[in-house]
Design an enzyme around this catalytic site. Structure first.
Site, PDB file in Angstrom:
ATOM      1  N   ASN A 197      18.347  98.415 -14.333  1.00 37.15           N
ATOM      2  CA  ASN A 197      19.759  98.070 -14.325  1.00 37.15           C
ATOM      3  C   ASN A 197      20.230  97.868 -12.891  1.00 37.15           C
ATOM      4  OD1 ASN A 197      22.586  98.054 -15.678  1.00 37.15           O
ATOM      5  ND2 ASN A 197      22.795  99.424 -13.914  1.00 37.15           N
TER       6      ASN A 197
ATOM      7  N   HIS B  75      28.572  91.952 -15.169  1.00 38.30           N
ATOM      8  CA  HIS B  75      29.567  91.242 -14.357  1.00 38.30           C
ATOM      9  C   HIS B  75      30.909  91.948 -14.473  1.00 38.30           C
ATOM     10  CE1 HIS B  75      31.910  88.062 -12.491  1.00 38.30           C
ATOM     11  NE2 HIS B  75      32.722  88.097 -13.526  1.00 38.30           N
TER      12      HIS B  75
ATOM     13  N   THR C 105      25.192  92.839 -20.409  1.00 38.29           N
ATOM     14  CA  THR C 105      24.852  94.258 -20.511  1.00 38.29           C
ATOM     15  C   THR C 105      25.893  95.187 -19.895  1.00 38.29           C
ATOM     16  OG1 THR C 105      23.416  93.804 -18.604  1.00 38.29           O
ATOM     17  CG2 THR C 105      22.347  94.024 -20.747  1.00 38.29           C
ATOM     18  N   GLU C 106      26.806  94.640 -19.106  1.00 39.48           N
ATOM     19  CA  GLU C 106      27.914  95.429 -18.553  1.00 39.48           C
ATOM     20  C   GLU C 106      29.096  94.521 -18.278  1.00 39.48           C
ATOM     21  OE1 GLU C 106      27.013  97.607 -15.014  1.00 39.48           O
ATOM     22  OE2 GLU C 106      25.528  98.894 -15.959  1.00 39.48           O
ATOM     23  N   ASN C 107      30.254  94.876 -18.816  1.00 35.79           N
ATOM     24  CA  ASN C 107      31.503  94.214 -18.459  1.00 35.79           C
ATOM     25  C   ASN C 107      32.644  95.133 -18.860  1.00 35.79           C
ATOM     26  OD1 ASN C 107      33.759  91.894 -19.694  1.00 35.79           O
ATOM     27  ND2 ASN C 107      33.141  91.829 -17.547  1.00 35.79           N
TER      28      ASN C 107
END
Length: 583
Positions: free
Chosen positions: A200, A343, A411-413
């Site tokens: 990650n 993002h 995967t990330e926001n």
């Protein structure tokens, strides 16, 4: 079935190896909100990581991680917080899976703690069966609830022994140790886990861990540390991908990717070629640093040019950026079944020439650029996180053009808040999710191959060097309470309706979601306020009987919760008033 899997795998490789197209930096249209739905089968999720949520830092045979050691050093973390207990997720598997079911998540992204499975990081030393049992329990509960596990193998918690013995990611030996850990995970969990992220946000591992020292292990090797760490991480990723490909894919039919983070860089002046070049450097030094070797076999040419030239000007015989051999380039190229993309925000970028002085060389000065923000951009939480939704669509289209339109899982926001009293009626988070998810929908209409979205994060949690001073969660966690109870924020109800509708059906319905979410959170605020009153009363009784308690502790334990209670109630009333006026 086997033939079908082989054909699908070949197709994925073709996508990964497709040639890059030119990205149009001059085309940036900020279009209005788009009402519509996502493709059938689109996967909605939320995420977490081991160190940030599990707690139980020294329980059941777990070894020390670099974050255990780093956070215990005074002055490294805000308020000297640690992740020792965090959300107590280690003891709340059933409770947290119930929250996911309530949200109607399709997937849950979490990480496996390397030192919880292999305490020293060296497989031949010892394998901790209790650690394996914990992740077995989590994975099984997820699958019983029809929630797909998406597993990250490395979310920053390197075993401390490997840092002390070898220097961590500065040492090539990490490649084999990480591969052994990954192989153990494939062996124990791969019959049920079909989506694996090797790393990650390796950018943060390299830059903040080995260049600036802001993060664990706190090493400061300016101008070299980040590049060397990244070089080994990329090799480790490729080795794990090949191990899965040759030993496990045929039996387990899973996919292995990597989760890369990337802020978008927009030219200050899209008609100025130097600004355009600076903006592209920003993105290439951030996302392209890792994505370009994995998709195309080598570092971005602009990185090789700039770092090589500056190294030469500094009197060095070779570039500070390491090189891959022809064999390594071939081995690394195409090691992507899907791209995980994290993002959060955007910067305006312009050209800035930094002097090539050896004593001041760093990753940041190597880029020859300046980062700017628009003062009109909302910034409700982290000082680095401004809400700039259109940058998300731009980044997704950049990935499509540069890397052959790979399969993407976001995967990330998400967005944080940074305040003394956390507000359950998080209207700004609803706005952030609404706008960013909509820009992702527009990107899919542009032809970007996005298959899933992960809200960051499921719970409030330990936020690295910021400790508990920032909160990203959909669910509020009361860290003052030893039981760490969870309370839904308004964004829970809003995100749940986005998931149920698979997008945004029409304006009236979406506005109705928002109104109902805030109404629901108002009652949750009252519940939290009542809990805080009870907690404050208990603290008063405790402090009365403790004559050694300082005045400062009394302020912290009593006055702050009381002020928060009043703030929560007042803000709930104010939001209800605004909603009634709006309607």
């Amino acid at each position: 079935m086997v033939l079908l899997c082989v054909v699908c795998h070949v197709f994925v490789l073709v996508l990964c190896l497709s040639s890059a197209e030119d990205f149009d930096w001059t085309k940036n249209s900020h279009s209005s909100f788009y009402y519509g739905t996502f493709p059938a089968g689109f996967s909605w999720g939320a995420g977490s990581s081991a160190y940030q949520t599990e707690g139980a830092w020294d329980k059941d045979g777990k070894g020390l991680s670099i974050w255990d050691v780093f956070s215990h050093k005074k002055g490294k973390i805000q308020q000297n917080d640690t992740g020792d207990s965090s959300c107590e997720g280690y003891h709340k598997v059933k409770d947290d899976v119930s929250l996911m079911k309530e949200l109607k998540l399709n997937h849950y992204r979490f990480s496996i703690s390397w030192p919880r499975l292999i305490p020293t990081g060296i497989k031949s030393d010892h394998i901790n069966e209790k650690g394996i049992q914990y992740y077995d329990e989590l994975i099984n509960h997820l699958l019983e609830s029809k929630i797909t596990p998406i597993v990250t193998l490395y979310h920053w918690d390197l075993p401390q022994v490997l840092q002390e013995k070898y220097g961590g990611w500065q040492n090539i030996s990490m490649v084999n140790h990480f591969n052994e850990f990954a192989s153990l995970c494939f062996e124990k969990f791969g019959n049920r886990v079909k989506y694996w992220n090797t790393f990650n946000n390796p950018w943060s591992v390299a830059v903040e861990g080995y260049e600036t020292g802001e993060h664990a292990p706190g090493v400061r090797l300016r101008g070299t540390g980040a590049y060397r760490a990244a070089h080994h991480i990329i090799k480790a990723h490729a080795k794990v991908w090949h191990t899965y490909d040759t030993q496990w894919r045929g039996k387990q039919k899973g996919l292995v990717g990597i989760s890369l983070s990337g802020d978008w860089g927009e030219p200050v002046d899209i008609s100025n070629q130097k600004d355009i070049e600076a903006a592209e450097r920003y993105v290439q030094f951030y996302l392209g640093w890792f994505a370009t070797p994995i998709f195309h076999g080598d570092y971005p040419q602009v990185m090789k040019d700039f770092i090589g030239r500056k190294s030469n000007q500094q009197g060095l015989g070779t570039s500070r950026l390491p090189t891959f051999s022809p064999q390594e380039k071939s081995y690394i190229k195409g090691t992507c079944d899907f791209l995980g993309l994290g993002h959060f925000t955007t910067r305006y970028i312009t050209q800035k020439n930094n002097p090539s002085v050896r004593s001041s060389s760093s990753y940041f000065t190597d880029r020859d650029l300046a980062e700017l923000v628009d003062p009109r951009w909302p910034d409700p939480g982290s000082e680095w996180l401004y809400s700039v939704p259109w940058g998300f669509r731009r980044l997704l289209n950049f990935v499509k053009s540069q890397y052959g339109n790979p399969m993407i899982y976001v995967t990330e926001n998400g967005v944080s808040e940074k305040m003394l009293c956390t507000e359950l009626c998080d209207d700004w988070r609803i706005q952030y999710y609404k706008d960013y998810i909509n820009e992702m929908l527009k990107a899919i209409k542009d032809g970007v191959n996005v298959k899933g979205y992960t809200a960051w994060s499921l719970l409030d949690k330990f936020e690295w060097d910021e400790g508990y001073s920032e909160r990203f969660g959909l669910y509020y966690v009361d860290f003052r309470n030893k039981n760490k109870p969870r309370y839904p924020k308004a964004s829970v109800q809003f995100y749940k309706r986005v998931i149920s509708s698979n997008g945004f059906p029409n304006q009236r319905e979406v506005e109705n979601w928002r109104r109902k979410a805030v109404e629901t959170c108002s009652s949750s605020n009252q519940l939290l306020a009542a809990e805080e009153q009870r907690s404050s009363a208990a603290n008063i009784l405790r402090l009365i009987h403790d004559p050694l308690t300082s005045h400062m502790e009394m302020v912290t334990e009593i006055v702050v919760p009381t002020v928060c209670t009043l703030s929560i109630l007042l803000s709930a009333v104010f939001l209800m008033f605004l909603l009634r006026r709006r309607n």
